[in-house]
Motif scaffolding. Structure first.
Motif, short mmCIF file in Angstrom:
data_model
loop_
_atom_site.label_atom_id
_atom_site.label_comp_id
_atom_site.label_asym_id
_atom_site.label_seq_id
_atom_site.Cartn_x
_atom_site.Cartn_y
_atom_site.Cartn_z
N LEU A 216 0.83 -1.21 0.00
CA LEU A 216 0.00 0.00 0.00
C LEU A 216 0.86 1.25 0.00
O LEU A 216 0.61 2.20 -0.76
CB LEU A 216 -0.92 0.00 1.22
CG LEU A 216 -1.76 1.26 1.41
CD1 LEU A 216 -2.80 1.39 0.31
CD2 LEU A 216 -2.40 1.27 2.76
N LEU A 217 1.89 1.28 0.83
CA LEU A 217 2.77 2.44 0.87
C LEU A 217 3.50 2.64 -0.45
O LEU A 217 3.68 3.78 -0.91
CB LEU A 217 3.78 2.30 2.01
CG LEU A 217 3.20 2.41 3.42
CD1 LEU A 217 4.26 2.12 4.46
CD2 LEU A 217 2.56 3.76 3.63
N PHE A 218 3.91 1.54 -1.08
CA PHE A 218 4.56 1.65 -2.38
C PHE A 218 3.61 2.21 -3.43
O PHE A 218 4.00 3.08 -4.23
CB PHE A 218 5.09 0.28 -2.83
CG PHE A 218 5.66 0.29 -4.22
CD1 PHE A 218 6.89 0.88 -4.46
CD2 PHE A 218 4.95 -0.26 -5.28
CE1 PHE A 218 7.41 0.91 -5.75
CE2 PHE A 218 5.47 -0.24 -6.56
CZ PHE A 218 6.70 0.35 -6.79
N ILE A 219 2.36 1.76 -3.43
CA ILE A 219 1.38 2.26 -4.41
C ILE A 219 1.13 3.75 -4.19
O ILE A 219 1.06 4.54 -5.14
CB ILE A 219 0.08 1.45 -4.33
CG1 ILE A 219 0.32 0.04 -4.85
CG2 ILE A 219 -1.04 2.12 -5.09
CD1 ILE A 219 -0.83 -0.91 -4.64
N VAL A 220 1.01 4.17 -2.94
CA VAL A 220 0.80 5.60 -2.64
C VAL A 220 2.00 6.42 -3.08
O VAL A 220 1.87 7.47 -3.71
CB VAL A 220 0.50 5.81 -1.14
CG1 VAL A 220 0.54 7.27 -0.76
CG2 VAL A 220 -0.85 5.21 -0.79
N TRP A 221 3.21 5.93 -2.77
CA TRP A 221 4.41 6.65 -3.19
C TRP A 221 4.49 6.74 -4.71
O TRP A 221 4.82 7.78 -5.26
CB TRP A 221 5.66 5.93 -2.65
CG TRP A 221 6.92 6.55 -3.15
CD1 TRP A 221 7.54 7.64 -2.66
CD2 TRP A 221 7.67 6.13 -4.29
NE1 TRP A 221 8.66 7.92 -3.41
CE2 TRP A 221 8.76 7.01 -4.42
CE3 TRP A 221 7.54 5.09 -5.21
CZ2 TRP A 221 9.70 6.89 -5.44
CZ3 TRP A 221 8.48 4.96 -6.21
CH2 TRP A 221 9.54 5.86 -6.32
N TRP A 222 4.18 5.65 -5.39
CA TRP A 222 4.27 5.60 -6.85
C TRP A 222 3.31 6.62 -7.48
O TRP A 222 3.65 7.32 -8.42
CB TRP A 222 3.96 4.20 -7.34
CG TRP A 222 4.07 4.04 -8.82
CD1 TRP A 222 3.07 4.17 -9.75
CD2 TRP A 222 5.26 3.74 -9.56
NE1 TRP A 222 3.56 3.96 -11.00
CE2 TRP A 222 4.90 3.70 -10.91
CE3 TRP A 222 6.57 3.51 -9.20
CZ2 TRP A 222 5.82 3.44 -11.91
CZ3 TRP A 222 7.49 3.23 -10.19
CH2 TRP A 222 7.11 3.20 -11.52
#
Length: 59
Positions: A15-21
């Protein structure tokens, strides 16, 4: 129990990776500039198409 915690941690990292991306992986030079404003207002005025005036004969 440990497996559930590892799975929850993996989901959180995903989830954090998707938000950062989505937030920080944009255009290299930033956003595009806004288009220039038109010189004249669009035809039909500010009321838009299909706008009806109230009927003065009905109460």
């Amino acid at each position: 129990m440990t497996l559930i915690l590892l799975e929850a941690l993996g989901a959180l990292l995903l989830l954090l990776f998707i938000v950062w991306w989505t937030m920080f992986s944009g255009r290299r030079k930033g956003e595009l500039p806004p288009p220039p404003a038109p010189d004249a207002p669009p035809a039909g005025g500010s009321e838009g198409e299909g706008a009806r005036q109230p009927d003065s004969t009905s109460n």
